[in-house]
Design a protein around this motif. Structure first.
Motif, short mmCIF file in Angstrom:
data_model
loop_
_atom_site.label_atom_id
_atom_site.label_comp_id
_atom_site.label_asym_id
_atom_site.label_seq_id
_atom_site.Cartn_x
_atom_site.Cartn_y
_atom_site.Cartn_z
N LYS A 33 0.81 -1.22 0.00
CA LYS A 33 0.00 0.00 0.00
C LYS A 33 0.85 1.28 0.00
O LYS A 33 0.31 2.37 0.01
N GLY A 34 2.18 1.10 0.02
CA GLY A 34 3.05 2.27 -0.02
C GLY A 34 3.11 3.01 1.30
O GLY A 34 3.29 4.23 1.33
N ALA A 35 2.98 2.29 2.43
CA ALA A 35 2.98 2.94 3.75
C ALA A 35 4.40 3.31 4.16
O ALA A 35 5.35 2.59 3.85
N SER A 36 4.53 4.43 4.87
CA SER A 36 5.83 4.84 5.39
C SER A 36 6.00 4.37 6.84
O SER A 36 7.12 4.20 7.31
N ASP A 37 4.89 4.20 7.55
CA ASP A 37 4.94 3.78 8.97
C ASP A 37 3.84 2.77 9.25
O ASP A 37 2.75 2.84 8.65
N ILE A 38 4.13 1.87 10.19
CA ILE A 38 3.12 0.93 10.70
C ILE A 38 2.93 1.23 12.18
O ILE A 38 3.91 1.23 12.94
N HIS A 39 1.70 1.50 12.59
CA HIS A 39 1.39 1.77 14.00
C HIS A 39 0.62 0.58 14.57
O HIS A 39 -0.40 0.18 14.00
N ILE A 40 1.11 0.02 15.66
CA ILE A 40 0.40 -1.06 16.35
C ILE A 40 0.11 -0.57 17.76
O ILE A 40 1.04 -0.30 18.54
N GLU A 41 -1.17 -0.42 18.10
CA GLU A 41 -1.55 0.21 19.37
C GLU A 41 -2.38 -0.75 20.22
O GLU A 41 -3.21 -1.50 19.71
N SER A 42 -2.17 -0.69 21.52
CA SER A 42 -2.93 -1.52 22.47
C SER A 42 -4.03 -0.68 23.11
O SER A 42 -3.75 0.40 23.64
N GLY A 43 -5.26 -1.18 23.06
CA GLY A 43 -6.38 -0.52 23.73
C GLY A 43 -6.80 -1.31 24.95
O GLY A 43 -6.13 -2.26 25.36
N GLU A 44 -7.95 -0.94 25.51
CA GLU A 44 -8.41 -1.63 26.72
C GLU A 44 -8.83 -3.06 26.43
O GLU A 44 -8.49 -3.99 27.15
N ASN A 45 -9.59 -3.24 25.33
CA ASN A 45 -10.12 -4.58 25.02
C ASN A 45 -9.57 -5.17 23.74
O ASN A 45 -9.70 -6.36 23.49
N LYS A 46 -8.98 -4.35 22.90
CA LYS A 46 -8.46 -4.87 21.62
C LYS A 46 -7.30 -3.99 21.17
O LYS A 46 -7.00 -2.97 21.77
N GLY A 47 -6.65 -4.42 20.12
CA GLY A 47 -5.56 -3.64 19.53
C GLY A 47 -5.92 -3.20 18.13
O GLY A 47 -6.90 -3.68 17.55
N GLU A 48 -5.14 -2.29 17.60
CA GLU A 48 -5.43 -1.74 16.28
C GLU A 48 -4.12 -1.57 15.50
O GLU A 48 -3.10 -1.19 16.06
#
Length: 504
Positions: A138-153
């Protein structure tokens, strides 16, 4: 039986607990919602299989036919959700003994054979590899992996804007983060302090460096991965998107054998890429080019690159002092952050070196005040600074789906747009991943320190006064460039507003 048809749609999966989605995927029958109604979806080549299987079910959803691309998009989302579902009961302690899932669920990952992933790999490894693969696709420059209260994104930054890629179960996020720590040589057991690392990917025979930053947050760790490019991916000056007149003036500036050239702009405005384009343009076998960067973002073969390491005392200023004893012709400093670095940089530019660097200012003329605020004398600035480029990156409208747009009379008057304009707005289609934009162009203003500017510095003119005088002398500002792009339909008014069309 005539079935309703949907084309170029971006459907979201309808996921309900207790349903065996393995069987649905096997028979090419997927579920989604359309205008709040639950629907079932298949593609023409799999219609008979889907109808046969649907006849055995008690589900009464209307069946729609979609084109292959729309079907594949929805299928990939189901496969990622299925992967998450299969990991639901795997605890974060079980990273060493990952449970293998059926290979057909990860078929879209396994098809990417050039990723360093074999068919026997644990599913979590395939999942992480698929994130890298999808990001690069997709031509992304950054990948963000985030932790939430019940799930991640997971989110990708494409063309400067973050876009959600998928949700993952909380426990899977922990496994993914641990996997990334392993490949980046970081401490898996340490979850309380930030960690920085690096890893490499091999895709299509090319090696890419990935910079990894891990930060503990309230609900768990979050990771940002920057995909760094090799020298062959560095665009040329003409590829950057600046207009021809500006590019020609860059070439003239770079002919100087000594002096300082600055590139300014906010984070993510493409300053490092422009600097490396400058270096590639002037790099010849008879020149000794040395850079000090934090971090090294482009791995270039024909220049000597030093990475700052403050833990061992290798700061910008310390590295710069050492560089001067290495007989350089051209020096590039990633950023002038403090007075010490600024003074050494200007002195090296004064003593016969061409020096390139960046500053954090909003426009080109503000750089003089910024340097003075660091404690650098105005006579040093006048005698060494050749020019300052302020730049931004503007998302270009997707030509496949953009539509004509009429701006209100107030906006036209405020921007002083011409009467005959071709303004357009973003819509979204499969070509641009439903964002409305595809690709970016650089816009900039080039502030040359001519004799009149030196006289203004001597007379203690403010930023604003210098800017007004330079505009009278014909300096095109970023705002002027954005107006041109709005008028010719290259970008939307909303994007130009975001970038700074009202900043003058």
């Amino acid at each position: 039986m005539q079935l309703p048809i949907l084309k170029d749609v971006n459907l979201e999966p309808l996921w309900e607990e207790g349903m065996d989605y393995r069987l649905f995927i096997k028979h090419s029958l997927l579920f989604s919602t359309l205008d709040t109604q639950n629907i079932s979806v298949t593609k023409e080549s799999e219609l008979s299989s889907a109808l046969n299987y649907m006849s055995q079910l008690s589900i009464d959803y209307e069946l729609y036919l979609v084109d292959d691309d729309s079907y594949d998009r929805l299928l990939h989302k189901f496969q990622e959700l299925q992967t998450g579902s299969d990991f639901e009961n795997v605890s974060s302690e079980a990273t060493e003994e990952l449970i293998e899932v059926e290979s057909d669920l990860l078929e879209f990952i396994q098809n990417s054979q050039d990723l360093l992933s074999s068919e026997e790999s644990a599913p979590i490894i395939k999942l992480v590899n698929s994130l890298f693969f999808q990001a690069i696709k997709k031509g992304a420059s950054d990948i963000h992996i985030e932790s939430g209260e019940n799930k991640g994104e997971v989110r990708f930054r494409v063309d400067g804007a973050l876009k959600k890629h998928l949700d993952l179960d909380k426990k899977i996020i922990e496994l993914v983060i641990n996997r990334i720590k392993v490949i980046s040589n970081l401490d898996i057991s340490e979850k309380r302090v930030p960690q920085d690392g690096r890893t490499q990917l091999k895709i299509s025979g090319k090696t890419l460096d990935v910079r990894v930053s891990i930060l503990p947050t309230y609900y768990g760790e979050r990771i940002v991965m920057r995909i760094l490019m090799q020298s062959e991916h560095i665009p040329t000056l003409s590829d950057l998107g600046f207009d021809d007149n500006l590019t020609k003036r860059f070439y003239d500036l770079l002919k100087h054998s000594h002096g300082m050239i600055l590139v300014t702009g906010p984070t993510g405005s493409g300053k490092s890429t422009t600097l490396h384009s400058f270096l590639q343009h002037i790099a010849t076998p008879d020149k000794n080019i040395i850079t000090v960067e934090d971090p090294v973002e482009y791995n270039a073969d024909n220049i000597n690159q030093i990475q700052v390491n403050s833990k061992v005392g290798l700061t910008f200023s310390a590295a710069l002092r050492s560089i001067l004893r290495q007989d350089p012709d051209v020096i590039m400093i990633g950023e002038i952050r403090d007075q010490e670095t600024g003074i050494i940089a200007l002195q090296s530019a004064l003593t016969g070196h061409l020096l390139l660097s960046t500053l954090h200012t909003n426009d080109a003329t503000s750089s003089i005040t910024r340097l003075m605020d660091m404690g650098i004398h105005d006579y040093l600035i006048s005698s060494t600074l050749l020019g300052v480029l302020a730049q931004r990156l503007v998302r270009k409208l997707c030509v496949s789906c953009c539509e004509e747009s009429v701006l209100s009379q107030n906006v036209v008057n405020d921007l002083n747009l011409s009467f005959y304009t071709n303004t357009k707005k973003a819509v979204g289609c499969k070509d641009c991943d439903f964002t409305g934009y595809k690709g970016r162009a650089a816009v900039g203003e080039l502030f040359i320190l001519n004799d009149s500017v030196k006289e203004m510095i001597k007379k203690k003119y403010t930023d604003h006064q210098i800017r007004v005088e330079m505009k009278k002398q014909g300096m095109q500002t970023i705002s002027d460039q954005l107006k041109i792009m709005v008028e010719d339909g290259s970008t939307s008014y909303q994007e130009a507003l975001r970038v700074g069309i009202m900043d003058g």
